[in-house]
Design a protein around this motif. Structure first.
Motif, PDB file in Angstrom:
ATOM      1  N   UNK A  96      47.961  51.635  24.247  1.00 44.26           N
ATOM      2  CA  UNK A  96      46.926  50.654  23.913  1.00 44.26           C
ATOM      3  C   UNK A  96      47.583  49.321  23.614  1.00 44.26           C
ATOM      4  N   UNK A  97      47.052  48.250  24.209  1.00 48.71           N
ATOM      5  CA  UNK A  97      47.589  46.901  24.029  1.00 48.71           C
ATOM      6  C   UNK A  97      46.548  46.075  23.277  1.00 48.71           C
ATOM      7  N   UNK A  98      46.979  45.442  22.214  1.00 48.82           N
ATOM      8  CA  UNK A  98      46.120  44.555  21.432  1.00 48.82           C
ATOM      9  C   UNK A  98      46.511  43.127  21.818  1.00 48.82           C
ATOM     10  N   UNK A  99      45.514  42.343  22.231  1.00 50.04           N
ATOM     11  CA  UNK A  99      45.797  40.992  22.727  1.00 50.04           C
ATOM     12  C   UNK A  99      44.878  39.974  22.069  1.00 50.04           C
ATOM     13  N   UNK A 100      45.361  38.730  21.996  1.00 51.34           N
ATOM     14  CA  UNK A 100      44.551  37.626  21.480  1.00 51.34           C
ATOM     15  C   UNK A 100      43.625  37.139  22.588  1.00 51.34           C
ATOM     16  N   UNK A 101      42.776  36.150  22.272  1.00 50.33           N
ATOM     17  CA  UNK A 101      41.796  35.628  23.235  1.00 50.33           C
ATOM     18  C   UNK A 101      42.477  35.081  24.488  1.00 50.33           C
ATOM     19  N   UNK A 154      51.516  46.867  20.662  1.00 48.93           N
ATOM     20  CA  UNK A 154      51.294  47.963  21.589  1.00 48.93           C
ATOM     21  C   UNK A 154      51.376  49.248  20.768  1.00 48.93           C
ATOM     22  N   UNK A 155      50.432  50.164  20.999  1.00 47.92           N
ATOM     23  CA  UNK A 155      50.409  51.439  20.281  1.00 47.92           C
ATOM     24  C   UNK A 155      50.347  52.575  21.295  1.00 47.92           C
ATOM     25  N   UNK A 156      51.044  53.682  20.993  1.00 48.90           N
ATOM     26  CA  UNK A 156      50.983  54.879  21.833  1.00 48.90           C
ATOM     27  C   UNK A 156      50.305  55.962  20.999  1.00 48.90           C
ATOM     28  N   UNK A 157      49.234  56.561  21.554  1.00 53.24           N
ATOM     29  CA  UNK A 157      48.498  57.610  20.855  1.00 53.24           C
ATOM     30  C   UNK A 157      49.357  58.858  20.712  1.00 53.24           C
TER      31      UNK A 157
END
Length: 178
Positions: A153-158, A165-168
């Motif tokens: 999972x990638x968390x990004x700004x606008x 980045x997170x790995x489940x």
């Protein structure tokens, strides 16, 4: 002692009043045999007012009473709902580098908690390493997502810049965006 006791007065028995009786009852008729519909209404009103007063007394803070705690943060809510939550390590943004993601593990979940002062998007990398947009999170907002162990999972700004980045993992995860 053979005196006879006086007769007891006859017990009062109200006459039955049908509930659908349309006949009006004069308000000044207070005889015991007259139906008293207004008395039932008054009793209901008194009961409702009494319940409201009790509820107010119980729910309002008074002297020496503790007030309710402030709203829980997204992290506190996630921990309270799933006590065995594992905090996920935030990998650097460079961990997103284009690659093929083919890990499909056991079903799990991640709770994303946005602890930064800007809106972010939550994206999952597909099998070809491309972002698939799932959600937007305002500052202080949280989001619960079903996923599979190994998904990235990638968390990004606008502007699209990766923040984390997170790995489940197999256990339910907590992803704190900082």
């Amino acid at each position: 002692m053979t005196e006879k006791l006086p007769d007891l007065p006859q017990a009062y028995e109200p006459s039955p009043v049908p509930l659908d009786d349309p006949s009006p009852v004069p308000p000044d008729d207070l005889s015991p045999a007259a139906p008293r519909r207004r008395g039932r209404t008054a009793a209901v009103v008194v009961a409702v007012l009494l319940m409201a007063a009790v509820a107010w007394a119980v729910l309002s803070p008074g002297p020496g009473r503790k007030t309710a705690p402030t709203a829980a943060t997204p992290v506190e809510r996630a921990s309270a709902t799933t006590p065995s939550v594992q905090r996920l390590e935030a990998l650097p943004a460079s961990a997103e580098r284009p690659r093929r993601v083919d890990t499909e593990g056991a079903p799990t979940s991640i709770y994303f908690a946005n602890d930064i002062d800007e809106k972010v998007t939550v994206n999952r990398l597909d099998g070809d390493g491309q972002r698939i947009r799932y959600s937007e999170l305002e500052p202080g907002q949280g989001y619960h997502q079903q996923t599979h162990a190994g998904h990235v999972w990638v968390i990004a700004t606008a502007d699209g810049a990766a923040v984390a980045v997170f790995r489940a993992v197999e256990a339910p995860g907590l992803a704190e965006i900082r």
